[in-house]
Design a protein around this motif. Structure first.
Motif, PDB file in Angstrom:
ATOM      1  N   LEU A 160       0.815  -1.216   0.000  1.00  0.00           N
ATOM      2  CA  LEU A 160       0.000   0.000   0.000  1.00  0.00           C
ATOM      3  C   LEU A 160       0.849   1.267   0.000  1.00  0.00           C
ATOM      4  CD1 LEU A 160      -2.800  -1.261   2.373  1.00  0.00           C
ATOM      5  CD2 LEU A 160      -2.978  -0.857  -0.090  1.00  0.00           C
ATOM      6  N   ALA A 161       2.005   1.212   0.639  1.00  0.00           N
ATOM      7  CA  ALA A 161       2.930   2.351   0.564  1.00  0.00           C
ATOM      8  C   ALA A 161       3.433   2.528  -0.861  1.00  0.00           C
ATOM      9  CB  ALA A 161       4.099   2.143   1.522  1.00  0.00           C
ATOM     10  N   ALA A 162       3.756   1.414  -1.520  1.00  0.00           N
ATOM     11  CA  ALA A 162       4.216   1.470  -2.906  1.00  0.00           C
ATOM     12  C   ALA A 162       3.117   1.980  -3.833  1.00  0.00           C
ATOM     13  CB  ALA A 162       4.697   0.092  -3.347  1.00  0.00           C
ATOM     14  N   ALA A 163       1.862   1.603  -3.536  1.00  0.00           N
ATOM     15  CA  ALA A 163       0.733   2.096  -4.321  1.00  0.00           C
ATOM     16  C   ALA A 163       0.575   3.600  -4.145  1.00  0.00           C
ATOM     17  CB  ALA A 163      -0.546   1.375  -3.912  1.00  0.00           C
ATOM     18  N   HIS A 164       0.851   4.093  -2.958  1.00  0.00           N
ATOM     19  CA  HIS A 164       0.814   5.533  -2.720  1.00  0.00           C
ATOM     20  C   HIS A 164       1.881   6.232  -3.561  1.00  0.00           C
ATOM     21  CE1 HIS A 164      -0.096   9.173  -0.389  1.00  0.00           C
ATOM     22  NE2 HIS A 164       1.205   9.410  -0.430  1.00  0.00           N
ATOM     23  N   LEU A 165       3.015   5.595  -3.707  1.00  0.00           N
ATOM     24  CA  LEU A 165       4.125   6.166  -4.490  1.00  0.00           C
ATOM     25  C   LEU A 165       3.836   6.130  -5.985  1.00  0.00           C
ATOM     26  CD1 LEU A 165       7.232   7.046  -4.671  1.00  0.00           C
ATOM     27  CD2 LEU A 165       7.641   4.608  -5.069  1.00  0.00           C
ATOM     28  N   ALA A 166       3.477   4.944  -6.495  1.00  0.00           N
ATOM     29  CA  ALA A 166       3.474   4.725  -7.941  1.00  0.00           C
ATOM     30  C   ALA A 166       2.119   4.392  -8.532  1.00  0.00           C
ATOM     31  CB  ALA A 166       4.459   3.590  -8.273  1.00  0.00           C
ATOM     32  N   GLY A 167       1.096   4.252  -7.681  1.00  0.00           N
ATOM     33  CA  GLY A 167      -0.222   3.870  -8.171  1.00  0.00           C
ATOM     34  C   GLY A 167      -0.434   2.374  -8.086  1.00  0.00           C
ATOM     35  N   ASN A 181       9.223  -5.144 -13.290  1.00  0.00           N
ATOM     36  CA  ASN A 181       8.680  -3.804 -13.553  1.00  0.00           C
ATOM     37  C   ASN A 181       8.727  -2.972 -12.273  1.00  0.00           C
ATOM     38  OD1 ASN A 181       8.021  -4.381 -16.276  1.00  0.00           O
ATOM     39  ND2 ASN A 181       6.136  -5.400 -15.632  1.00  0.00           N
ATOM     40  N   ASP A 182       9.898  -2.438 -11.998  1.00  0.00           N
ATOM     41  CA  ASP A 182      10.117  -1.696 -10.742  1.00  0.00           C
ATOM     42  C   ASP A 182      10.144  -0.200 -11.035  1.00  0.00           C
ATOM     43  OD1 ASP A 182      10.637  -1.046  -8.148  1.00  0.00           O
ATOM     44  OD2 ASP A 182      12.626  -1.946  -8.052  1.00  0.00           O
ATOM     45  N   VAL A 183       8.966   0.406 -11.060  1.00  0.00           N
ATOM     46  CA  VAL A 183       8.823   1.806 -11.443  1.00  0.00           C
ATOM     47  C   VAL A 183       9.380   2.731 -10.356  1.00  0.00           C
ATOM     48  CG1 VAL A 183       7.119   3.614 -11.969  1.00  0.00           C
ATOM     49  CG2 VAL A 183       6.821   1.302 -12.864  1.00  0.00           C
ATOM     50  N   ALA A 184      10.010   3.839 -10.782  1.00  0.00           N
ATOM     51  CA  ALA A 184      10.512   4.860  -9.855  1.00  0.00           C
ATOM     52  C   ALA A 184       9.819   6.184 -10.127  1.00  0.00           C
ATOM     53  CB  ALA A 184      12.019   5.017 -10.006  1.00  0.00           C
ATOM     54  N   ASP A 185       9.719   7.035  -9.086  1.00  0.00           N
ATOM     55  CA  ASP A 185       9.144   8.364  -9.300  1.00  0.00           C
ATOM     56  C   ASP A 185      10.228   9.312  -9.815  1.00  0.00           C
ATOM     57  OD1 ASP A 185      10.709   9.094  -7.136  1.00  0.00           O
ATOM     58  OD2 ASP A 185       9.038   9.658  -5.841  1.00  0.00           O
ATOM     59  N   GLY A 188      13.526   9.378  -7.915  1.00  0.00           N
ATOM     60  CA  GLY A 188      14.353   8.174  -7.838  1.00  0.00           C
ATOM     61  C   GLY A 188      13.899   7.108  -6.869  1.00  0.00           C
ATOM     62  N   SER A 189      12.813   7.333  -6.131  1.00  0.00           N
ATOM     63  CA  SER A 189      12.299   6.304  -5.218  1.00  0.00           C
ATOM     64  C   SER A 189      11.495   5.290  -6.020  1.00  0.00           C
ATOM     65  CB  SER A 189      11.408   6.931  -4.138  1.00  0.00           C
ATOM     66  OG  SER A 189      12.159   7.772  -3.300  1.00  0.00           O
ATOM     67  N   ASN A 190      11.814   4.007  -5.862  1.00  0.00           N
ATOM     68  CA  ASN A 190      11.109   2.998  -6.645  1.00  0.00           C
ATOM     69  C   ASN A 190      10.209   2.126  -5.768  1.00  0.00           C
ATOM     70  OD1 ASN A 190      13.021   1.407  -5.377  1.00  0.00           O
ATOM     71  ND2 ASN A 190      14.191   0.992  -7.229  1.00  0.00           N
ATOM     72  N   ILE A 191       9.442   1.275  -6.428  1.00  0.00           N
ATOM     73  CA  ILE A 191       8.470   0.436  -5.739  1.00  0.00           C
ATOM     74  C   ILE A 191       9.135  -0.481  -4.729  1.00  0.00           C
ATOM     75  CG2 ILE A 191       6.869  -1.500  -6.085  1.00  0.00           C
ATOM     76  CD1 ILE A 191       5.923  -0.103  -8.637  1.00  0.00           C
ATOM     77  N   SER A 192      10.223  -1.123  -5.131  1.00  0.00           N
ATOM     78  CA  SER A 192      10.883  -2.072  -4.225  1.00  0.00           C
ATOM     79  C   SER A 192      11.415  -1.381  -2.975  1.00  0.00           C
ATOM     80  CB  SER A 192      12.031  -2.792  -4.950  1.00  0.00           C
ATOM     81  OG  SER A 192      12.982  -1.876  -5.446  1.00  0.00           O
ATOM     82  N   TYR A 193      11.860  -0.130  -3.107  1.00  0.00           N
ATOM     83  CA  TYR A 193      12.338   0.630  -1.945  1.00  0.00           C
ATOM     84  C   TYR A 193      11.201   0.874  -0.951  1.00  0.00           C
ATOM     85  CZ  TYR A 193      13.880   4.628   0.817  1.00  0.00           C
ATOM     86  OH  TYR A 193      14.176   5.481   1.854  1.00  0.00           O
TER      87      TYR A 193
END
Length: 214
Positions: A160-167, A181-185, A188-193
């Motif tokens: 859910l935190a990653a969804a807040h970041l990247a959708g 598919n590790d999208v970053a904003d 530079g913060s990415n989903i895995s982070y």
């Protein structure tokens, strides 16, 4: 002979009075700041210095508020904006949790100025978005919770935190591609982070809700 006796007695009296005066002055000075008080004053000075050092640490590091929902949202808010309600970043994301206008519109919030000036509205919006993403990602949470992807333990709060970041859509792609598919904003913060940083919080208090609105 009497003269010498008188002189000796006079001299002896001077010595006695001088000694007594010195003793009195010494006791008077010492009574103002006894050794025990001096020790206490030194200790208090050290405590004040230590307190100042602790305060510096508090200003640098986010407060830890536990592993429940409140700890989760405040930790995420600190990452997004250092917990400030009035922040607008260089890309136009708004408030304590850095929402985009498109996401706000989906939840029924349309006035950016009102949103920035209303802390309670920002908190309700964040909670609404968690409920909304819980619904969208409900199957993925059930499927991947507790598994490991490329060394990252997957948890509901991380998802859910990653969804807040990247959708939520990008989080689905990340999970179903097993991390390819590790999208970053833009910063530079990415989903895995986010998956790793916000793992392990208990946010069961927020129930999933379809098409949640503020």
């Amino acid at each position: 002979m009497k003269r010498w006796i008188g002189f000796i007695l006079h001299l002896a009296m001077i010595v006695i009075l001088t000694s007594f005066g010195s003793y009195t002055m010494t006791k008077k000075v010492d009574s103002k700041v006894p050794d025990s008080l001096k020790v206490n004053l030194n200790f208090e000075a050290l405590v004040k210095q230590d307190s100042a050092d602790v305060l510096k640490d508090v200003l640098i590091d986010p407060p830890f508020l536990g592993n429940a929902y409140n700890g989760f949202k405040e930790a995420l808010a600190f990452k997004e904006s250092q917990g400030r309600y009035d922040v607008v970043n260089t890309l136009g994301y708004l408030g304590k949790y850095q929402f985009g206008l498109g996401t706000l519109n989906l939840m029924g919030v349309y006035n950016a100025k009102d949103f920035l000036n209303d802390a309670a509205l920002q908190e309700r919006t964040f909670e609404t978005n968690i409920a909304r993403n819980k619904w969208i990602l409900r199957r993925d949470i059930k499927r991947f919770n507790g598994k490991r992807i490329r060394g990252v333990v997957i948890t509901e709060s991380g998802i859910l935190a990653a969804a807040h970041l990247a959708g939520a859509g990008n989080v689905k792609k990340y999970l179903r591609s097993y991390g390819k598919n590790d999208v970053a904003d833009a910063y530079g913060s990415n989903i895995s982070y986010y998956m790793r940083k916000f793992a392990g919080f208990d946010i069961s208090i927020i129930e999933q809700k379809r098409n949640a609105k503020v």
